[in-house]
Design a protein around this motif. Structure first.
Motif, short mmCIF file in Angstrom:
data_model
loop_
_atom_site.label_atom_id
_atom_site.label_comp_id
_atom_site.label_asym_id
_atom_site.label_seq_id
_atom_site.Cartn_x
_atom_site.Cartn_y
_atom_site.Cartn_z
N PHE A 48 0.81 -1.22 0.00
CA PHE A 48 0.00 0.00 0.00
C PHE A 48 0.84 1.27 0.00
N LEU A 49 2.16 1.14 0.08
CA LEU A 49 3.00 2.32 0.19
C LEU A 49 3.03 3.14 -1.09
N ILE A 50 2.79 2.52 -2.23
CA ILE A 50 2.88 3.23 -3.50
C ILE A 50 1.67 4.11 -3.77
N PHE A 51 0.56 3.83 -3.08
CA PHE A 51 -0.68 4.55 -3.38
C PHE A 51 -0.60 6.06 -3.12
N PRO A 52 -0.01 6.54 -2.01
CA PRO A 52 0.07 8.00 -1.83
C PRO A 52 0.83 8.69 -2.94
N PHE A 53 1.89 8.05 -3.47
CA PHE A 53 2.66 8.66 -4.54
C PHE A 53 1.85 8.73 -5.84
N ALA A 54 0.91 7.81 -6.01
CA ALA A 54 0.11 7.77 -7.24
C ALA A 54 -0.98 8.83 -7.27
N VAL A 55 -1.25 9.47 -6.14
CA VAL A 55 -2.30 10.50 -6.10
C VAL A 55 -1.83 11.73 -6.88
N PRO A 103 6.67 7.30 1.45
CA PRO A 103 6.44 5.86 1.23
C PRO A 103 7.21 5.30 0.04
N LEU A 104 7.32 6.10 -1.04
CA LEU A 104 8.09 5.63 -2.20
C LEU A 104 9.55 5.44 -1.84
N PHE A 105 10.12 6.40 -1.12
CA PHE A 105 11.51 6.27 -0.70
C PHE A 105 11.68 5.10 0.25
N ALA A 106 10.65 4.84 1.07
CA ALA A 106 10.72 3.70 1.99
C ALA A 106 10.87 2.40 1.22
N LEU A 107 10.14 2.26 0.11
CA LEU A 107 10.27 1.06 -0.71
C LEU A 107 11.68 0.94 -1.29
N MET A 108 12.26 2.06 -1.70
CA MET A 108 13.64 2.04 -2.22
C MET A 108 14.61 1.64 -1.12
N PHE A 109 14.43 2.19 0.08
CA PHE A 109 15.34 1.87 1.17
C PHE A 109 15.18 0.42 1.63
#
Length: 315
Positions: free
Chosen positions: A131-138, A195-201
């Motif tokens: 679900f972390l990618i959803f805020p970036f997609a807004v 959240p997007l950076f969290a996925l990268m990290f």
């Protein structure tokens, strides 16, 4: 006497050559390549290259639409030197610097914190990661409308929650004060990028050799010491790359400012990107706006050069 049967290769015609028994031909005609690329190149030329050339020429001319619909005389570098004494331009540089610092630093800190919490592949963590990618997609426009609505002191959800936790901030007009307005705009972007950076990290942390952390634990190192001495140094290249990426994005901040504050209160949230828009489409000074645009292009080109060089070096 039985006649010899033709082989499969002899019976089947070549698809590319159109003639039986011949090997496929390779396209060697340069004219065919240009014919295939022509439409795409024409669109790029008309929509990107031509406007860039016209705007670059306009940056050396005096052109105010309220005076004339046609470009005025050439004034040399006067539009560029004018920026050095323009209080609005200097203010926009300062606002952009503060916004970039807030946005980039807080995004990196929160993104790294989320990654450390969700790094273990438990079922709940794995579900949360999806679900972390959803805020970036807004869409940025939707972010602006949502945050402006939720921070309304009368009926905003965020405003009510903050007022309940911190009573002195009950009824506080977040978008009506200089620093808080810029901070809210920064958080509207952090909400999507962290959240997007969290996925990268998380991916970068997963590539750290387990032997290094296990050896440190055997030596009696605490979790904080492992993070400071092992995890953080190994994440430094990734942090550097994502920081440059966020700086480039922060320079282009426009949507939330236009929707949430309109550059106000006063000019406290008027970033460089938004100031160029005001000069061009509110003051209708197209010549000066073109010069400011190319100053912005130079700044972006310098930052992008560091970003590309880092990627190519693989640091």
């Amino acid at each position: 006497m039985a006649m010899p049967q033709p082989s499969v290769t002899e019976r089947q015609p070549s698809i590319l050559s159109g003639q039986p028994g011949k090997k496929p031909r390779q396209f060697r005609s340069g004219s065919l390549r240009w014919a295939l690329l022509g439409p795409a190149l024409a669109i790029i030329g008309l929509t990107i290259i031509y406007p860039l050339i016209i705007s670059f020429i306009s940056s050396f001319r005096q052109w105010r639409l309220i005076d004339s619909p046609d470009p005025g005389p050439f004034v040399g570098a006067a539009n560029y030197t004018r920026a050095l004494s323009d209080a609005g331009f200097i203010n926009s540089l300062g606002v952009s610097a503060v916004y970039i610092f807030l946005s980039v630093s807080l995004t990196l800190i929160l993104g790294l914190g989320i990654a450390l919490i969700l790094q273990k592949p438990t079922p709940l963590n794995v579900l949360t990661r999806t679900f972390l990618i959803f805020p970036f997609a807004v869409a940025p426009v939707l972010k602006g409308f949502s945050w402006r609505f939720m921070l309304n002191p009368e009926y905003g959800v965020y405003a009510k929650m903050i007022g309940a936790v911190i009573p002195p901030l009950k009824g506080y007009v977040w978008l009506g004060h200089e620093f808080s307005a810029l901070l809210v705009i920064a958080f509207s972007e952090i909400w999507g990028w962290a959240p997007l950076f969290a996925l990268m990290f998380i991916g970068a942390i997963g590539s750290i050799p387990a032997e290094a952390t296990e050896a440190a634990r055997v030596d009696g190192a605490t979790n904080f010491q492992i993070f400071r001495k092992i995890t953080l140094p190994l994440l430094a290249p990734v942090i550097y790359i994502v920081a440059l990426l966020k700086i480039i994005s922060a320079f282009k901040m426009f949507d939330q400012i236009a929707i949430m504050t309109g550059g106000g209160p006063g000019d406290s949230t008027q970033t460089l990107y938004y100031y160029v828009y005001q000069v061009a489409f509110r003051n209708l000074d197209m010549g000066y706006a073109s010069a400011l645009s190319y100053i912005l292009v130079v700044i972006m080109a310098i930052i992008s050069t560091f970003y590309v060089r880092t990627l190519l070096k693989g640091d």
